[in-house]
Design an enzyme around this catalytic site. Structure first.
Site, PDB file in Angstrom:
ATOM      1  N   ASP A 271       0.878  -1.162   0.000  1.00  0.00           N
ATOM      2  CA  ASP A 271       0.000   0.000   0.000  1.00  0.00           C
ATOM      3  C   ASP A 271       0.918   1.215   0.000  1.00  0.00           C
ATOM      4  O   ASP A 271       2.143   1.068  -0.118  1.00  0.00           O
ATOM      5  CB  ASP A 271      -0.944  -0.021   1.221  1.00  0.00           C
ATOM      6  N   HIS A 325      -2.933   4.022  -3.772  1.00  0.00           N
ATOM      7  CA  HIS A 325      -2.370   3.224  -2.690  1.00  0.00           C
ATOM      8  C   HIS A 325      -0.962   2.731  -3.024  1.00  0.00           C
ATOM      9  O   HIS A 325      -0.616   1.578  -2.746  1.00  0.00           O
ATOM     10  CB  HIS A 325      -3.299   2.048  -2.356  1.00  0.00           C
ATOM     11  N   GLU A 396      -9.985   3.652  -5.048  1.00  0.00           N
ATOM     12  CA  GLU A 396      -9.740   4.982  -4.475  1.00  0.00           C
ATOM     13  C   GLU A 396      -8.690   5.825  -5.203  1.00  0.00           C
ATOM     14  O   GLU A 396      -7.817   6.410  -4.568  1.00  0.00           O
ATOM     15  CB  GLU A 396      -9.369   4.833  -2.993  1.00  0.00           C
TER      16      GLU A 396
END
Ligand SMILES: *[C@@H]1O[C@H](CO)[C@@H](O)[C@H](O)[C@H]1NC(C)=O
Ligand SMILES: *[C@@H]1O[C@H](CO)[C@@H](O)[C@H](O)[C@H]1NC(C)=O
Ligand SMILES: *[C@@H]1O[C@H](CO)[C@@H](O)[C@H](O)[C@H]1NC(C)=O
Length: 613
Positions: A271, A325, A396
């Site tokens: 991440d 991420h 995201e």
């Protein structure tokens, strides 16, 4: 002043009296607790303690009166499904038990294809270890009853995929002083599930009062079980970027998955926070991305983990989250003269650039990015079992970050992409298409079959009105992490996409520990039902590790993950109440196998099934 002194004296006096009383009551030599509770079956499910402690002489499991000297043994025998978790499709269990000892347990692998023998041998070894774990690894009560386990496997295929047949039949009979166990399945993975159920017919038989020096085992003397899962994909997500989770903890988590017949370990290994996965072709990832020299998963460790998983019927899916991420581990491009491989890495103010600090997003305007990704993918293709299942992340994406980079906005201008939502969507989709192509090419280069489905998180790109434009339904399986009330899962399913359900307000194990999120107890997790549709492959339960590390991992995950496991395996129509006694049995089993599973109820309630609901 005077008042205070008096009070001090009074406190001292009380303290002295208490010490004196304690001394009299707690003389260890005079307190030997002998009589113990016995347990008996309830009418429906579970067990309850007898009204009175039993005198020592009667405190051995009494088959004629159906009294058990241990609640775990009682739960193994009582109820429609005994101590089995997840519950099988159908089971008929005897209420009689037979004493056994692992020294007289043997496996017969005569009726199996030669290709499966080695894997089966490893599976049976795990089975024996799990059986001995019921007695803390040391079965001290010796009996010589032979137990023979005959395994039958039809298929020589050892690849684990969504098409793997996991069905098994288990038959236990006790005749002429021998326990004969037959496990029949199409595949080795079906047999593995059968072996797991076999272990769940066995329990330690020792009185509550004893120390561990006397411990015997008992098996249900007769059983017929027919079983297969409702959903093909029964997954667990572990995030090892927010916190590094040591290999021994991951393996122990897999032990819990195997105990509950979960079959996909979805490894969210990287991440923006850290990049602990060693890449032999790109050592910079861990050099710049690991928290420390010891918080790295080496190539060899990853290989061993994948093998460990296979022996437990688990497929490992590696996720490299992209293009968002991604930060730490990607910040070395400039140092090597390659330009920025990622932008906004660790930048502030973070709220303008990402959803959670530290920020970072891959730079799709930099052609070197694709060279680096190719090398990383090559390494991953090299370790994953074939056919490889890869998770490409895809959640995201934060346009504010890309929009803050001159590099990227100029690239977009050249391409004729506007810097509005649709323009960024095109940029993202272009990245995704290129990344998938690299993945395919690396599979082909390894001699593996290409055009395999990959997994991707639901996102703006997978909205029902947008997805068809960007993602091919034959290539992408969409992991939908919307709340339970969202229509997206059903919409995508109807559009013909295969989906995996991970309702974040129900199956996120980190919820309730931060922000406005709400904790789900196991009952709530158990009650979530997935649509039954061929496009719904199954579900996953997730352990994000912002607030979890090795210290609390087990209690946060277990036994709640087991509730999802039973939902995915058996999809029972009966509610949590009917399952609680079996879940208590599972919890004890997990603890015996070294997992620190959390408590479900006060200890009195644990001794009185169904009395605290
Ligand atoms: C077992 O239970 C039966 C019936 O309650 C009783 O008669 C017998 O004495 C018990 N045996 C033992 C060993 O406790
Ligand atoms: C198992 O128990 C026996 C008897 O109590 C003891 O002698 C032996 O050392 C134990 N073995 C292990 C490996 O703990
Ligand atoms: C990107 O930045 C430009 C100029 O600062 C702004 O007009 C545009 O709305 C931004 N786009 C997005 C999607 O935020």
């Amino acid at each position: 002043m005077a008042g205070n002194s008096w009070m001090l004296l009074a406190v001292l006096a009380i303290h002295l009296v208490q010490c004196k009383v304690e001394k009299v009551i707690e003389d260890p030599a005079s307190v030997v607790y002998k009589p113990s509770w016995m347990y008996k079956c309830m009418v429906n499910e579970g067990c309850q303690r007898t009204e009175h402690p039993q005198p020592l002489g009667n405190a051995e499991t009494n088959a004629t009166s159906h009294l058990y000297q241990n609640v775990n043994l009682c739960r193994t025998v009582c109820g429609r499904f005994g101590g089995l978790w997840p519950r099988p499709v159908s089971a008929t269990l005897s209420t009689q038990t037979v004493k056994i000892h692992p020294q007289y347990l043997r496996y017969d692998l005569v009726d199996v294809p030669v290709e499966t023998r080695e894997l089966l041998a490893q599976m049976t070894q795990v089975t024996s270890e799990n059986i001995m774990a019921e007695c803390g690894g040391n079965v001290t009560e010796l009996v010589t009853t032979p137990v023979v386990v005959y395994l039958t496997v039809k298929s020589d295929v050892i690849a684990l995929t969504w098409d793997t047949n996991e069905e098994y039949f288990l038959d236990v009979q006790t005749k002429d002083g021998t326990v004969v166990v037959k496990i029949m399945a199409e595949t080795v993975y079906g047999v593995r599930h059968g072996l797991e159920s076999f272990t769940q017919l066995i329990s330690a038989d020792k009185p509550d009062y004893s120390d561990s020096s006397i411990c015997g085992l008992r098996i249900v003397s007769g059983a017929k079980i027919r079983d297969r899962p409702v959903y093909k994909h029964r997954g667990f997500v572990l995030d090892t970027s927010r916190h590094f989770i040591p290999m021994k903890d991951i393996k122990r988590t897999m032990d819990g998955m195997a105990a509950t017949k979960m079959n996909v370990f979805h490894w969210h290994v990287t991440d923006s926070h850290s990049f602990p996965l060693e890449s032999s072709r790109v050592p910079q990832f861990t050099r710049y991305g690991a928290y420390s020299a010891s918080e790295i998963y080496t190539v060899e460790e990853v290989r061993q983990l994948i093998k460990y998983a296979q022996i437990r019927g688990i497929r490992v899916v590696i996720e490299i989250d992209a293009p968002a991420h991604s930060g730490n581990g990607w910040q070395w491009g400039k140092d090597y003269g390659f330009g920025d491989l990622a932008v906004c890495v660790n930048s502030e103010p973070w709220r303008r650039l990402c959803i959670q600090p530290p920020c970072g997003q891959l730079n799709p305007a930099n052609p070197v990015l694709y060279r680096v990704l190719r090398s990383l993918y090559r390494d991953i293709v090299g370790v994953l079992p074939k056919p490889a299942l890869f998770h490409m992340g895809g959640d995201e994406v934060f346009f504010g970050c890309w929009n803050s980079s001159q590099d990227i906005t100029s690239y977009m201008a050249n391409k004729g992409f506007e810097t509005n939502t649709e323009g960024f969507m095109r940029l993202w989709a272009e990245f995704q298409a290129k990344a998938l192509q690299l993945w395919d090419e690396e599979l082909v280069a390894e001699g593996a079959e290409a055009n395999q489905p990959v997994m991707i998180w639901s996102s703006e790109l997978t909205q029902a009105h947008r997805i068809k434009k960007y993602l091919n339904k034959d290539r992408y399986v969409i992991e939908v992490w919307e709340p339970e009330s969202s229509p997206l899962l059903n919409q995508l399913m109807r559009l013909g996409y295969r989906v995996v359900s991970i309702p974040k307000d129900v199956w996120y194990l980190d919820h309730g520990f931060w922000g406005q999120t709400k904790y789900s107890n196991w009952r709530r997790m158990y009650s979530y039902m997935l649509p039954r549709d061929p496009n719904v492959l199954g579900g996953e339960i997730a352990m994000w590790t912002e607030y979890v590390d090795t210290e609390v991992l087990d209690t946060r995950v277990w036994p709640r993950a087991a509730a999802a496991a039973e939902r995915l395996w058996a999809d029972p129509s009966a509610g949590a109440q009917a399952a609680e006694a079996r879940l208590q049995r599972l919890r004890a089993r997990l603890r015996a196998r070294g997992l620190r599973a959390d408590a479900l109820a006060p200890a009195w309630c644990e001794q009185h099934d169904a009395r605290c609901i």
